[in-house]
Write a protein that holds these residues in place. Structure first.
Motif, PDB file in Angstrom:
ATOM      1  N   SER A 136       0.840  -1.201   0.000  1.00  0.00           N
ATOM      2  CA  SER A 136       0.000   0.000   0.000  1.00  0.00           C
ATOM      3  C   SER A 136       0.869   1.243   0.000  1.00  0.00           C
ATOM      4  O   SER A 136       2.098   1.169   0.166  1.00  0.00           O
ATOM      5  CB  SER A 136      -0.927   0.017   1.232  1.00  0.00           C
ATOM      6  OG  SER A 136      -0.159   0.100   2.430  1.00  0.00           O
ATOM      7  N   GLY A 137       0.221   2.389  -0.172  1.00  0.00           N
ATOM      8  CA  GLY A 137       0.874   3.681   0.012  1.00  0.00           C
ATOM      9  C   GLY A 137       2.082   3.905  -0.863  1.00  0.00           C
ATOM     10  O   GLY A 137       2.096   3.584  -2.062  1.00  0.00           O
ATOM     11  N   LEU A 138       3.134   4.453  -0.267  1.00  0.00           N
ATOM     12  CA  LEU A 138       4.327   4.814  -1.018  1.00  0.00           C
ATOM     13  C   LEU A 138       5.051   3.591  -1.559  1.00  0.00           C
ATOM     14  O   LEU A 138       5.617   3.630  -2.658  1.00  0.00           O
ATOM     15  CB  LEU A 138       5.271   5.641  -0.140  1.00  0.00           C
ATOM     16  CG  LEU A 138       4.714   6.956   0.388  1.00  0.00           C
ATOM     17  CD1 LEU A 138       5.758   7.677   1.238  1.00  0.00           C
ATOM     18  CD2 LEU A 138       4.253   7.844  -0.756  1.00  0.00           C
ATOM     19  N   GLY A 139       5.041   2.490  -0.797  1.00  0.00           N
ATOM     20  CA  GLY A 139       5.687   1.281  -1.276  1.00  0.00           C
ATOM     21  C   GLY A 139       5.016   0.738  -2.529  1.00  0.00           C
ATOM     22  O   GLY A 139       5.683   0.376  -3.499  1.00  0.00           O
TER      23      GLY A 139
ATOM     24  N   ASP B  73       5.651  -7.232   2.337  1.00  0.00           N
ATOM     25  CA  ASP B  73       4.696  -6.515   3.171  1.00  0.00           C
ATOM     26  C   ASP B  73       4.250  -7.442   4.295  1.00  0.00           C
ATOM     27  O   ASP B  73       4.270  -8.674   4.141  1.00  0.00           O
ATOM     28  CB  ASP B  73       3.479  -6.075   2.352  1.00  0.00           C
ATOM     29  CG  ASP B  73       2.716  -4.931   3.009  1.00  0.00           C
ATOM     30  OD1 ASP B  73       2.971  -3.767   2.638  1.00  0.00           O
ATOM     31  OD2 ASP B  73       1.880  -5.202   3.891  1.00  0.00           O
ATOM     32  N   ILE B  74       3.825  -6.868   5.398  1.00  0.00           N
ATOM     33  CA  ILE B  74       3.329  -7.675   6.510  1.00  0.00           C
ATOM     34  C   ILE B  74       1.938  -8.218   6.212  1.00  0.00           C
ATOM     35  O   ILE B  74       1.483  -9.176   6.836  1.00  0.00           O
ATOM     36  CB  ILE B  74       3.343  -6.857   7.821  1.00  0.00           C
ATOM     37  CG1 ILE B  74       3.253  -7.789   9.035  1.00  0.00           C
ATOM     38  CG2 ILE B  74       2.234  -5.806   7.817  1.00  0.00           C
ATOM     39  CD1 ILE B  74       3.533  -7.106  10.354  1.00  0.00           C
TER      40      ILE B  74
ATOM     41  N   GLY C 211      -2.470  -7.316   1.110  1.00  0.00           N
ATOM     42  CA  GLY C 211      -1.964  -6.110   0.473  1.00  0.00           C
ATOM     43  C   GLY C 211      -1.127  -6.397  -0.759  1.00  0.00           C
ATOM     44  O   GLY C 211      -1.025  -5.557  -1.655  1.00  0.00           O
ATOM     45  N   LEU C 212      -0.546  -7.592  -0.812  1.00  0.00           N
ATOM     46  CA  LEU C 212       0.319  -7.953  -1.932  1.00  0.00           C
ATOM     47  C   LEU C 212      -0.434  -8.599  -3.084  1.00  0.00           C
ATOM     48  O   LEU C 212       0.170  -8.920  -4.112  1.00  0.00           O
ATOM     49  CB  LEU C 212       1.423  -8.900  -1.446  1.00  0.00           C
ATOM     50  CG  LEU C 212       2.460  -8.293  -0.499  1.00  0.00           C
ATOM     51  CD1 LEU C 212       3.336  -9.383   0.094  1.00  0.00           C
ATOM     52  CD2 LEU C 212       3.314  -7.242  -1.196  1.00  0.00           C
ATOM     53  N   ASN C 213      -1.742  -8.773  -2.945  1.00  0.00           N
ATOM     54  CA  ASN C 213      -2.515  -9.444  -4.001  1.00  0.00           C
ATOM     55  C   ASN C 213      -2.408  -8.739  -5.343  1.00  0.00           C
ATOM     56  O   ASN C 213      -2.490  -9.385  -6.397  1.00  0.00           O
ATOM     57  CB  ASN C 213      -3.986  -9.555  -3.590  1.00  0.00           C
ATOM     58  CG  ASN C 213      -4.208 -10.636  -2.545  1.00  0.00           C
ATOM     59  OD1 ASN C 213      -3.378 -11.532  -2.365  1.00  0.00           O
ATOM     60  ND2 ASN C 213      -5.317 -10.551  -1.833  1.00  0.00           N
ATOM     61  N   TRP C 214      -2.241  -7.425  -5.326  1.00  0.00           N
ATOM     62  CA  TRP C 214      -2.169  -6.687  -6.592  1.00  0.00           C
ATOM     63  C   TRP C 214      -0.962  -7.101  -7.429  1.00  0.00           C
ATOM     64  O   TRP C 214      -0.956  -6.907  -8.651  1.00  0.00           O
ATOM     65  CB  TRP C 214      -2.148  -5.181  -6.333  1.00  0.00           C
ATOM     66  CG  TRP C 214      -0.843  -4.657  -5.808  1.00  0.00           C
ATOM     67  CD1 TRP C 214      -0.441  -4.596  -4.503  1.00  0.00           C
ATOM     68  CD2 TRP C 214       0.229  -4.105  -6.576  1.00  0.00           C
ATOM     69  NE1 TRP C 214       0.819  -4.054  -4.399  1.00  0.00           N
ATOM     70  CE2 TRP C 214       1.244  -3.737  -5.661  1.00  0.00           C
ATOM     71  CE3 TRP C 214       0.423  -3.881  -7.933  1.00  0.00           C
ATOM     72  CZ2 TRP C 214       2.450  -3.161  -6.066  1.00  0.00           C
ATOM     73  CZ3 TRP C 214       1.623  -3.303  -8.343  1.00  0.00           C
ATOM     74  CH2 TRP C 214       2.625  -2.951  -7.410  1.00  0.00           C
ATOM     75  N   LEU C 215       0.042  -7.699  -6.776  1.00  0.00           N
ATOM     76  CA  LEU C 215       1.241  -8.131  -7.486  1.00  0.00           C
ATOM     77  C   LEU C 215       1.161  -9.569  -7.978  1.00  0.00           C
ATOM     78  O   LEU C 215       2.034 -10.017  -8.720  1.00  0.00           O
ATOM     79  CB  LEU C 215       2.465  -8.004  -6.568  1.00  0.00           C
ATOM     80  CG  LEU C 215       3.109  -6.629  -6.440  1.00  0.00           C
ATOM     81  CD1 LEU C 215       4.104  -6.616  -5.282  1.00  0.00           C
ATOM     82  CD2 LEU C 215       3.794  -6.230  -7.726  1.00  0.00           C
ATOM     83  N   SER C 216       0.126 -10.285  -7.553  1.00  0.00           N
ATOM     84  CA  SER C 216       0.106 -11.735  -7.768  1.00  0.00           C
ATOM     85  C   SER C 216       0.089 -12.137  -9.245  1.00  0.00           C
ATOM     86  O   SER C 216       0.604 -13.196  -9.609  1.00  0.00           O
ATOM     87  CB  SER C 216      -1.096 -12.357  -7.055  1.00  0.00           C
ATOM     88  OG  SER C 216      -2.303 -11.826  -7.552  1.00  0.00           O
ATOM     89  N   ASP C 217      -0.494 -11.321 -10.103  1.00  0.00           N
ATOM     90  CA  ASP C 217      -0.565 -11.677 -11.525  1.00  0.00           C
ATOM     91  C   ASP C 217       0.398 -10.861 -12.385  1.00  0.00           C
ATOM     92  O   ASP C 217       0.291 -10.846 -13.607  1.00  0.00           O
ATOM     93  CB  ASP C 217      -1.996 -11.522 -12.053  1.00  0.00           C
ATOM     94  CG  ASP C 217      -2.505 -10.086 -11.928  1.00  0.00           C
ATOM     95  OD1 ASP C 217      -1.834  -9.279 -11.262  1.00  0.00           O
ATOM     96  OD2 ASP C 217      -3.570  -9.786 -12.510  1.00  0.00           O
ATOM     97  N   ARG C 218       1.334 -10.169 -11.736  1.00  0.00           N
ATOM     98  CA  ARG C 218       2.311  -9.380 -12.487  1.00  0.00           C
ATOM     99  C   ARG C 218       3.528 -10.226 -12.830  1.00  0.00           C
ATOM    100  O   ARG C 218       4.032 -10.989 -11.993  1.00  0.00           O
ATOM    101  CB  ARG C 218       2.764  -8.168 -11.671  1.00  0.00           C
ATOM    102  CG  ARG C 218       1.654  -7.200 -11.275  1.00  0.00           C
ATOM    103  CD  ARG C 218       1.122  -6.418 -12.448  1.00  0.00           C
ATOM    104  NE  ARG C 218       0.194  -5.387 -12.041  1.00  0.00           N
ATOM    105  CZ  ARG C 218       0.494  -4.098 -11.932  1.00  0.00           C
ATOM    106  NH1 ARG C 218       1.714  -3.676 -12.213  1.00  0.00           N
ATOM    107  NH2 ARG C 218      -0.418  -3.230 -11.550  1.00  0.00           N
ATOM    108  N   GLU C 219       4.019 -10.061 -14.033  1.00  0.00           N
ATOM    109  CA  GLU C 219       5.267 -10.715 -14.414  1.00  0.00           C
ATOM    110  C   GLU C 219       6.442 -10.015 -13.746  1.00  0.00           C
ATOM    111  O   GLU C 219       6.362  -8.867 -13.326  1.00  0.00           O
ATOM    112  CB  GLU C 219       5.430 -10.693 -15.932  1.00  0.00           C
ATOM    113  CG  GLU C 219       4.372 -11.484 -16.689  1.00  0.00           C
ATOM    114  CD  GLU C 219       4.598 -11.451 -18.181  1.00  0.00           C
ATOM    115  OE1 GLU C 219       5.571 -10.806 -18.632  1.00  0.00           O
ATOM    116  OE2 GLU C 219       3.795 -12.068 -18.906  1.00  0.00           O
TER     117      GLU C 219
END
Length: 244
Positions: A14-17, A35-36, A40-48
């Motif tokens: 989230s946020g600045l990270g 991330d703890i 919050g990290l789900n947005w990265l799950s489908d990124r190459e």
């Protein structure tokens, strides 16, 4: 920015990270997001070109395991963005000692543990570290002294590490954001109405008369990653707050 860079962004959920990780991916970097919060990290799950790890930056074992995962998945580490952090608002009379300990554990000790764990890789790559300080580390505030002190510690670690690591070709800089529209205040337990009033009050004192957006800070973080002739600098990105 070089499109082949590889690195770690803490607080990437989230946020600045998150804003920094998004911008790095747009530039073609490969990013390990820590991330703890697993959600919050789900947005990265489908990124190459990404790997994600749920990490409490105050836990040495979790940090070491995540560092090993990055090495295995991405091969090297050219940069580190220490964005994981917490906020604390309160007067000297009311602040709880446990809250102060947690604040420094995350903002100062966590930044140290992550940088230590990745230091051999950063030295091998002659890479870059970008820490997240704050404009309140540069300009006194009457309402969040302990948060300011933790971020002042990050600023001074930045300067000292820059000198220590310069012989290895590693650059260490920090960005010092002013009040920015991120979930930082919500995660500190602040009521939305209190947060809104807090940011409005801050905005009225900023020379540019508004708070910042995460993307505006992320741009400067990525510039520090890419630039090879700047080290030991703590850059205010704060709408002029630090000079007001």
């Amino acid at each position: 920015m070089r499109p082949d860079l590889v690195g770690v962004v803490t607080g990437a959920g989230s946020g600045l990270g998150r804003a920094t990780a998004e911008l790095l991916l747009e530039h073609g970097a490969r990013v390990a997001g820590w991330d703890i919060s697993g959600d919050g990290l789900n947005w990265l799950s489908d990124r190459e070109s990404t790997v994600t790890s749920v990490v409490d930056v105050t836990d040495p074992a979790q940090v070491a395991a995540a560092a090993d995962e990055v090495r295995s998945a991405l091969g090297r580490v050219d940069f580190l963005v220490n964005s994981a952090g917490v906020f604390l608002l309160g007067s000297l009379a009311d602040i709880e000692p446990a809250a102060v300990r947690r604040l420094f554990d995350i903002n100062v000790t966590g930044t140290t543990l992550v940088t230590q764990a990745l230091l051999p890789d950063l030295i091998a790559a002659m890479g870059a570290v970008v820490n997240l300080s704050s404009t309140v580390a540069l300009r006194a505030s009457a309402s969040n002294a302990h948060y300011a002190a933790s971020k002042a510690a990050v600023a001074q670690l930045t300067r000292c590490w820059a000198l220590e690591l310069a012989p290895h070709g590693v650059r260490v800089n920090a960005v010092a954001p002013g009040p920015t529209n991120t979930p930082l205040f919500a995660t500190a337990g602040m009521d939305p109405a209190v947060t809104e009033a807090f940011l409005a009050q801050r905005a009225a004192t900023i020379p540019l008369r508004r708070t910042g957006e995460p993307a505006e800070v992320a741009r400067w973080i990525t510039r520090f990653i890419d630039d090879e002739w700047v080290t030991g600098h703590v850059l205010p990105v704060d709408g002029g707050t630090s000079i007001a």
